[in-house]
Design a protein around this motif. Structure first.
Motif, PDB file in Angstrom:
ATOM      1  N   ILE A  10       0.859  -1.178   0.000  1.00 19.54           N
ATOM      2  CA  ILE A  10       0.000   0.000   0.000  1.00 19.54           C
ATOM      3  C   ILE A  10       0.894   1.226   0.000  1.00 19.54           C
ATOM      4  N   LYS A  11       0.638   2.129  -0.893  1.00 19.79           N
ATOM      5  CA  LYS A  11       1.442   3.355  -0.926  1.00 19.79           C
ATOM      6  C   LYS A  11       1.030   4.228   0.235  1.00 19.79           C
ATOM      7  N   GLU A  12       1.995   4.632   1.026  1.00 21.46           N
ATOM      8  CA  GLU A  12       1.692   5.508   2.144  1.00 21.46           C
ATOM      9  C   GLU A  12       1.563   6.941   1.623  1.00 21.46           C
ATOM     10  N   PRO A  13       0.849   7.799   2.361  1.00 28.49           N
ATOM     11  CA  PRO A  13       0.662   9.174   1.875  1.00 28.49           C
ATOM     12  C   PRO A  13       1.982   9.875   1.542  1.00 28.49           C
ATOM     13  N   SER A  14       3.032   9.622   2.336  1.00 21.70           N
ATOM     14  CA  SER A  14       4.300  10.310   2.061  1.00 21.70           C
ATOM     15  C   SER A  14       4.846   9.910   0.694  1.00 21.70           C
ATOM     16  N   MET A  15       4.632   8.669   0.314  1.00 18.21           N
ATOM     17  CA  MET A  15       5.159   8.218  -0.989  1.00 18.21           C
ATOM     18  C   MET A  15       4.481   8.976  -2.116  1.00 18.21           C
ATOM     19  N   ILE A  16       3.164   9.145  -1.961  1.00 21.98           N
ATOM     20  CA  ILE A  16       2.416   9.867  -3.000  1.00 21.98           C
ATOM     21  C   ILE A  16       2.856  11.334  -3.031  1.00 21.98           C
ATOM     22  N   MET A  17       3.014  11.893  -1.841  1.00 22.86           N
ATOM     23  CA  MET A  17       3.453  13.301  -1.779  1.00 22.86           C
ATOM     24  C   MET A  17       4.814  13.479  -2.448  1.00 22.86           C
ATOM     25  N   GLN A  18       5.718  12.552  -2.153  1.00 17.74           N
ATOM     26  CA  GLN A  18       7.080  12.648  -2.690  1.00 17.74           C
ATOM     27  C   GLN A  18       7.046  12.627  -4.216  1.00 17.74           C
ATOM     28  N   LYS A  19       6.269  11.690  -4.720  1.00 19.53           N
ATOM     29  CA  LYS A  19       6.183  11.525  -6.164  1.00 19.53           C
ATOM     30  C   LYS A  19       5.603  12.789  -6.817  1.00 19.53           C
ATOM     31  N   GLU A  20       4.573  13.305  -6.153  1.00 22.21           N
ATOM     32  CA  GLU A  20       3.925  14.501  -6.707  1.00 22.21           C
ATOM     33  C   GLU A  20       4.862  15.715  -6.687  1.00 22.21           C
ATOM     34  N   LEU A  21       5.627  15.800  -5.608  1.00 19.87           N
ATOM     35  CA  LEU A  21       6.557  16.941  -5.530  1.00 19.87           C
ATOM     36  C   LEU A  21       7.550  16.896  -6.678  1.00 19.87           C
ATOM     37  N   MET A 229      15.256  11.563   0.665  1.00 19.86           N
ATOM     38  CA  MET A 229      16.125  12.694   0.360  1.00 19.86           C
ATOM     39  C   MET A 229      15.538  13.575  -0.741  1.00 19.86           C
ATOM     40  N   GLY A 230      14.774  12.944  -1.614  1.00 18.07           N
ATOM     41  CA  GLY A 230      14.296  13.611  -2.830  1.00 18.07           C
ATOM     42  C   GLY A 230      13.923  15.071  -2.654  1.00 18.07           C
ATOM     43  N   PRO A 231      12.879  15.359  -1.856  1.00 14.25           N
ATOM     44  CA  PRO A 231      12.429  16.759  -1.799  1.00 14.25           C
ATOM     45  C   PRO A 231      13.489  17.729  -1.248  1.00 14.25           C
TER      46      PRO A 231
END
Ligand code: SF4
Ligand code: SF4
Lengths: 432, 386
Positions: A10-21, A229-231
């Motif tokens: 299950i994708k956690e909300p942070s994963m979705i946020m990271q991808k979107e950023l 680290m991404g963002p």
């Protein structure tokens, strides 16, 4: 997949946020023609994102483009194109991937063409190749280049002279240069605001990375950390979005700690953590998932890595400070991992081995990257000597698939884990 | 003395990887100290002014077997750091009191820290040089770096260095550089008289001899060469570029000339030519050295080219001044600076229709036949089309 919980990932909300950023930055770049925003290209280590944002510039990071192309298995062809056009097979493949990307139309991950940079901000921190890389880009784009030389910590310390030199370049070269390109007047209070937010995000990032001290570790501090680290290492340090992202991430990891859960891998939660490792060197990107799988399948979790410090050694106490913004930016640039000398790097890894109670130390030596790689064999011996823990050495490349040998890496890792078992005094348990 | 006698001496110095001449210099007085440095440039004047001998370490060449050094480096890193480590481990540098590692690339940069870990009793300093060429920015930074270096040297020697000491050393090195420039000029004018292998050995002697002795040697050579004659051959005129750090084996230099090319300029050993004009002795010596670095130093891949127009500018000037007909890009394998720089230089000279060839070498390359063949074909094509 016997070691993984057999639950659906299950994708956690942070994963979705990271991808979107990350995607939103690409959208900002590819739509700059319509929005009229100016584009600056710059490097990850020691980047001046807060300053760049003060001028409303959009930040393009060629290393991130190379990583993206690597993960999407496009870099191999790009590198070969660059080699065909006269670039040596011996040099950094990030550079060649970038040059090859240009020759193939410079298409961003969103399928749209990347804009030409309006300015190249050559923050020359921790890697010699950066300098030639941007000279090569300037050779193509004929756009203005602003050089920020960040002296190397040869003696393992940041001196007054170094800070003053960087600040002076910021004041007299970088800021006026960015003002000219952007047409925006520099506002130091805007910078301060952003640096305040940087520090907030940095606090949470450190908390996240240090959560690996728990047993079981709720994160993988190498394969997982590259997403974390991404963002902050790219275009979002200093923004409210980054602050929000790290808050959400922290909450999720706290929940994993509370439940005694391990990291989430592409195949679900990692429950088996027989080997706690500290890793030196960047990962391979072209086979990133397969590479990670070789670890979690064997019950190895990375508890600390040096690669997650290329964009700042926040866990050693550094925070962007709004009180002396330019000095603070200078100290930030000077303090990045690859700008540290070899004894500092060895000390840091030794510290990680002890603080994170690691079982072993692994180097992923990257063919492309002399900045990391030259001296890593000595580092490994030093760490082994100091900690009594076994070290291992594997060789891959960043984005050149020709240098990732799955079979070799697998063999090497398997025998390494056996060695750790032997050192522990028992034989390797049969995988459950 | 004939040129042959002088070159014989140089050859013996070149082959002596125990550095007997430098050891002898040190042994002559118990207070003497020796400071090693690596390519491409360090301000040797500071070492000299502190009463010490600067010793240029150019790796192990093709004579030394590397036994331990390979255990310190992956296969994809050039050879000079591994042979230099070999020199250290094999105690060939056990008389060296300090080592300086200039800012040239990440390999030498990291070697500075490796040296600190491996030889903790040796004074080790990384020499950062400015990539910002403004006097009040990069210049001031570099002046302060030099001051810090000098403080370290003073501590090591137990002796204070005055501005006059520095000025005197600048003068001594100005003389040496002028002599080197003169020999380069004469080689370009009559390359059959000064084969590059000879010029190279003369320059290498300067890595191990006290500068005054080296200058005497250069003077003697110039006197001797003026009265000797050698047959002129129908060779083409080429420039070597990319060989500024790890040095090619002597045989490679000879092979190029034997295959029909006269080398009329090169970027071998650069420390004695780095500053291209005399450094003033009537101003503050730190300022003088910094300003010379910023405004009159050689162009290598290790330096930032401030503008696109600066890329290859010195190479093009050299092509013009030396009437070169082609360029040979000869870089050490895995040398990031030289190999990243090469496509830009190649583009620049192509714009001026200057032909070039490229190859890679290692300091211990043994097979010269392919290089002779490549250079020979290049020479033939130049002769045919020019
Ligand atoms: S050499 Fe290493 S640090 Fe430098 S650009 Fe390449 S991968 Fe990055
Ligand atoms: S040969 Fe090139 S890569 Fe190797 S140490 Fe010298 S400058 Fe660096």
């Amino acid at each position: 997949m016997s070691n993984q919980a057999q639950t659906e990932v299950i994708k956690e909300p942070s994963m979705i946020m990271q991808k979107e950023l990350i995607a939103s930055n690409y959208d900002a770049l590819t739509s700059s023609g319509e929005t009229g925003k100016k584009v600056v290209s710059t490097f990850v280590p020691g980047n001046l994102n807060e300053l760049i944002r003060c001028f409303d510039l959009v930040n393009n990071l060629p290393e991130i483009n190379a990583i993206n192309n690597g993960m999407r298995k496009k870099s191999g062809g790009m590198i070969m194109d660059a080699e065909k056009s006269g670039h040596s097979e011996d040099v950094c493949t990030y550079v060649k991937s970038d040059i090859g990307m240009m020759s193939q139309g410079n298409i961003a991950p969103n399928g749209k063409p990347m804009p030409r940079p309006d300015v190249l901000l050559l923050s020359y921190t921790g890697c010699y190749t950066f300098m030639k890389w941007f000279e090569l880009l300037r050779h193509e784009y004929h756009c203005p280049t602003l050089m920020l030389q960040v002296p190397y910590q040869g003696d393992g310390k940041i001196t007054r002279n170094m800070v003053e030199y960087v600040v002076k370049q910021l004041k007299e070269v970088v800021i006026p240069g960015l003002e000219e390109v952007s047409g925006v007047k520099f506002d130091i209070d805007r910078l301060r605001e952003m640096m305040k937010r940087s520090a907030q995000a940095e606090d949470d990032l450190v908390w996240v990375l240090e959560s690996a001290k728990h047993k079981p570790s709720p994160i993988d501090a190498y394969f997982g950390a590259v997403y974390y680290m991404g963002p902050i290492f790219t275009a979002f340090r200093g923004t409210q979005q980054a602050v929000d992202y790290y808050k959400v991430l922290r909450k999720e990891i706290q929940a994993r700690i509370d439940k005694g859960q391990g990291p989430i891998t592409p195949e679900g939660e990692q429950t088996d953590q027989r080997y706690r490792l500290v890793v030196e060197g960047p990962p391979n990107w072209t086979s990133f998932r397969e590479f990670w799988k070789l670890f979690y399948d064997e019950g190895a979790v990375v508890v600390a890595s040096t690669y997650s410090k290329v964009g700042g050694l926040y866990d050693q106490g550094f925070r962007h400070s709004p009180d002396n913004p330019l000095e603070s930016l200078a100290e930030y640039c000077l303090g990045c991992y690859t700008n540290n000398n070899m004894p500092q790097r060895v000390d840091l890894i030794e510290q990680y081995m002890n603080e994170y109670e690691a079982d072993g130390f692994l180097t992923n030596s990257i063919k492309s990257c002399n900045s990391f790689a030259a001296g890593e064999l000595l580092m490994m011996r030093e760490i082994e000597k100091r900690t009594g823990k076994p070290g291992a050495f594997i060789e891959t490349d960043l984005v050149d698939p020709r240098y990732f040998s799955h079979a070799n890496v697998k063999n090497r890792l398997e025998s390494y884990f056996q060695m750790i078992e032997q050192r522990r005094g028992g034989s390797k348990p049969i995988a459950a | 003395m004939s040129t042959a006698d002088i070159i014989k001496r140089c050859e013996a110095l070149y082959e002596d990887l125990h550095f007997s001449a430098s050891r002898e210099w040190k042994a002559a007085d118990p207070g003497r100290k020796v400071i090693g440095y690596m390519p491409v440039y360090v301000p040797v004047e500071l070492i000299h002014a502190a009463g010490m001998l600067p010793l240029g370490i150019m790796g192990g060449g093709d004579q030394m077997e590397v036994i331990h050094g390979d255990a310190y480096y992956q296969s994809y890193i050039c050879r000079i750091p591994r042979s230099t480590i070999e020199l250290g481990i094999a105690k060939r540098l056990d008389f060296v009191d300090g080592m300086l590692f200039p800012s040239i690339c990440d390999v030498i940069r990291n070697l500075s820290g490796m040296w600190k870990l491996m030889f903790p009793d040796t004074y080790v300093r990384y020499i950062d040089v400015p990539q910002n060429y403004k006097d009040d920015i990069g210049g001031l930074f570099y002046q302060q770096e030099m001051r810090e270096l000098l403080e370290g040297l003073e501590e090591l020697s137990g002796r204070k260095v005055s501005d006059d000491d520095l000025r005197n050393s600048i003068k001594v090195y100005n003389e040496n550089r002028a002599l080197i420039r003169e020999i380069y000029k004469q080689r370009s004018a009559e390359p059959w008289k000064i084969p590059t292998a000879e010029l190279y050995l003369l320059a290498r002697a300067g890595m191990v001899l006290p500068v005054e002795e080296h200058s005497d040697m250069l003077r003697e050579y110039l006197e001797a060469v003026a009265i000797e004659d050698k047959p002129k051959r129908d060779n083409c005129r080429v420039i070597i570029n990319g060989s500024f750090c790890e040095q090619p084996p002597l045989n490679l230099i000879k092979s190029i000339e034997m295959s029909g090319c006269y080398i009329v300029d090169d970027d071998y050993i650069q420390v004695n030519r780095w500053l291209k004009e005399d450094v003033p002795t009537d101003i503050n010596p730190f300022q003088a050295l910094a300003s010379a670095f910023l405004h009159h130093s050689a162009d290598t891949a290790a330096k930032y080219a401030e503008t696109e127009e600066d890329v290859g500018k010195q190479l093009l000037e050299s092509i013009r001044e030396n009437r070169a007909e082609g360029v040979i890009f000869a870089a050490p394998s895995f040398c990031d600076p030289a190999l990243l720089w090469r496509p830009m230089l190649a583009d620049k000279i192509s714009e001026h229709n200057v032909p070039y060839i490229s190859f890679k070498y290692a300091e211990n390359s043994g097979q010269m036949a392919p290089i002779r063949e490549q250079a020979g074909t290049f020479a033939d094509s130049i002769k045919l089309w020019s």
